[in-house]
Motif scaffolding. Sequence first.
Motif, PDB file in Angstrom:
ATOM      1  N   ARG A 179       0.859  -1.182   0.000  1.00  0.00           N
ATOM      2  CA  ARG A 179       0.000   0.000   0.000  1.00  0.00           C
ATOM      3  C   ARG A 179       0.902   1.242   0.000  1.00  0.00           C
ATOM      4  O   ARG A 179       1.041   1.932   0.997  1.00  0.00           O
ATOM      5  N   GLU A 180       1.495   1.514  -1.162  1.00  0.00           N
ATOM      6  CA  GLU A 180       2.385   2.675  -1.285  1.00  0.00           C
ATOM      7  C   GLU A 180       1.763   3.686  -2.243  1.00  0.00           C
ATOM      8  O   GLU A 180       1.576   3.409  -3.432  1.00  0.00           O
ATOM      9  N   VAL A 181       1.448   4.855  -1.719  1.00  0.00           N
ATOM     10  CA  VAL A 181       0.786   5.882  -2.518  1.00  0.00           C
ATOM     11  C   VAL A 181       1.768   6.478  -3.514  1.00  0.00           C
ATOM     12  O   VAL A 181       2.943   6.716  -3.205  1.00  0.00           O
ATOM     13  N   ASP A 182       1.282   6.735  -4.719  1.00  0.00           N
ATOM     14  CA  ASP A 182       2.084   7.329  -5.790  1.00  0.00           C
ATOM     15  C   ASP A 182       1.833   8.836  -5.813  1.00  0.00           C
ATOM     16  O   ASP A 182       0.711   9.267  -6.096  1.00  0.00           O
ATOM     17  N   PRO A 183       2.838   9.671  -5.500  1.00  0.00           N
ATOM     18  CA  PRO A 183       2.615  11.122  -5.496  1.00  0.00           C
ATOM     19  C   PRO A 183       2.173  11.661  -6.848  1.00  0.00           C
ATOM     20  O   PRO A 183       1.430  12.646  -6.924  1.00  0.00           O
ATOM     21  N   ARG A 184       2.604  11.041  -7.952  1.00  0.00           N
ATOM     22  CA  ARG A 184       2.155  11.486  -9.276  1.00  0.00           C
ATOM     23  C   ARG A 184       0.648  11.294  -9.412  1.00  0.00           C
ATOM     24  O   ARG A 184      -0.060  12.150  -9.960  1.00  0.00           O
ATOM     25  N   ALA A 185       0.151  10.171  -8.904  1.00  0.00           N
ATOM     26  CA  ALA A 185      -1.288   9.911  -8.962  1.00  0.00           C
ATOM     27  C   ALA A 185      -2.055  10.892  -8.079  1.00  0.00           C
ATOM     28  O   ALA A 185      -3.159  11.323  -8.431  1.00  0.00           O
TER      29      ALA A 185
END
Length: 646
Positions: A179-185
């Motif tokens: 569960r690693e959030v993508d800053p680009r997204a």
Amino acid sequence: MCGIAGLWSPKGYTDQTPKLAEGMADTLYHRGPDGRGFHFDPDHGLAMIHTRLSIIGLNAGDQPIFGREDDGTGSLVGTINGEFYDYKRLRGLLRTDGFRFNTKSDSEIALKLYRKHGLDFVEHLRGEFAFAIFDKEKEQLILVRDRFGIRPLFWHNGPGGFFWGSEMKAMLAHPGVPREVDPRAQLHQMMQVMVPGMTLYKGIHALKPGHMLIVSKKGDGFEVEEKRYWDAEFPLDGEHDVATDDEFIERVRAALVESITFRLEADVPVACYLSGGIDSCSIIGMAAAIQQSPVKAFTISFDDDRYDEAHIATEMAEMAGADQDILKLKAEDLYGKNFEDAVHYSERTFYNTLGVAKMLMSKHVRDVGYKVVITGEGSDELFGGYAQFKADLFLHDPEYAATPAAQEMRERNKIFSGSVLAETAISHPAFEEVMGFTPNWIQPWMLTLERVKPLLSDAFKAKLGDYDPIAAIAYSLDKSMLDGRHVLDKVQYSWIKTMLEGQILNWGGDRVDMANSLESRPAFLDHHVAELAMRIPPHVRVRDGIEKWVVREAMKHVLPEVLYKREKFAFMAPPAHTDAAKTAEIDKLIAKWLSPEKIAETGIFDEAKLAASIEEYRKSDDHAANTRKDIILNHAIALHAMEELL
């Protein structure tokens, strides 16, 4: 309609796998409350999960579906989400080829067609679907998503194995999915437009519409091949079909009659959504004529006359003899827990609370006893219905450039300035390169991005580096499908590949409908209708500045005059700044999710700059500027709530 999920992990399959699969199924209960089924194959390290919403074959459609040894499909097992139309004809043809069926369900044809045609089997499927087939003989998993992305499907390939699910939350329920959030997204969601295939999480991908995924075991891991099997292919400019107006009108009418007829078929009652647009009104009129009995019609009514279309919908309901049910929504309905629930089910942010309204409508529809509705999504995309499309047509097509229609359109749509219509023109070199111009539909979101950038924290900007989200969107488009096309075809194609799947069919469609176990069937997105629409010349789709001209003429006999003559009016909920009650409700969400502590924890914004922006918003009376701020606040609240809500 159903929910599916699964994992393929020969090395990671343990005696805990069945229990973990149960946990994944629990997250999809809303997609299938009528039953659940599992296929566990320890020898292959496979678990396949299905939660069922029974629509066709109520007593004999349990899944997973297994093939039969006596017709060559014994090595196949599938989990199917969706509807296959025209399945009775296909079952008959397959029987003549020696295939045998275990159920009366439409879903079973997928296994038989796959065995008969190989990977070309998708060409024979008509409908809305997302499904998985495991071929034990080939040790191969096939994931397929329908042509427009009406049904969702996600996947992850990592050290823990290969995972898939109708919703990300099913995959995130398994410890093998990071569960690693993508800053680009996060940045893309702040400006509304996602890159096709991108999700909020690194390593979790959305299977693109019109694509299949072929997953094969390779050593200790998996080889993944993504294959496009269909695209919205417009003819080269000047190579559209040649016919008289009457012939085009009759073709559209016949195609829609067939599509609606298929979508009326179910073993449960079918209703329709009804707004004040010609799309849903046409469906109501045609459905009433086809089944020769009153149609149940559900309408949303907002507490702001400028945004409310219920009075027009009522006129249509009366003309068609429909049994209309109006759900009246107030400010407090669109915020608070309902807003949070819409984020939970959509798994992404939204710029307008229309998604919340549609989620509440789906609950109401289920509460009064319906499981299926036919909807009007897709007509604007295919027949040139949006004001943004006409704006580009007026600017770039010499036939329209000299007319005053563009300015007149902007005057009539002034209320949407700051949301779906840009208040000032803006361009980007990547779109100029790919399309030859920057389409009007992306410009409002580019302006949103420009207003977001100064609010970002230094740490978040450092994570982004020199990433350009607008360029990423532009370069995701297949230039070969744009070169040599008419301007209207270009803007329709670029919207279909981005906003249709990422917005209209997400928080405006399946995700908020299935939040309450309601199957929605968009009749205009039948691919036979779509392929016809794309061959129709632009000047027949938009005639003398009148959008969807050919649809209007095809449906003229079932539309009231006021609707036949009415210009497309964007269907959206009143923004928060439009009255004090809504402002008070969004302020509660701001206090909860955009507190200094929450902002610091999430790390996207500079707290002082965001606070100053919110204070400026509260004091301003500029409608366009405040509409833009409403959008930013909706996205910001959802992003800060997302991790807790998923």
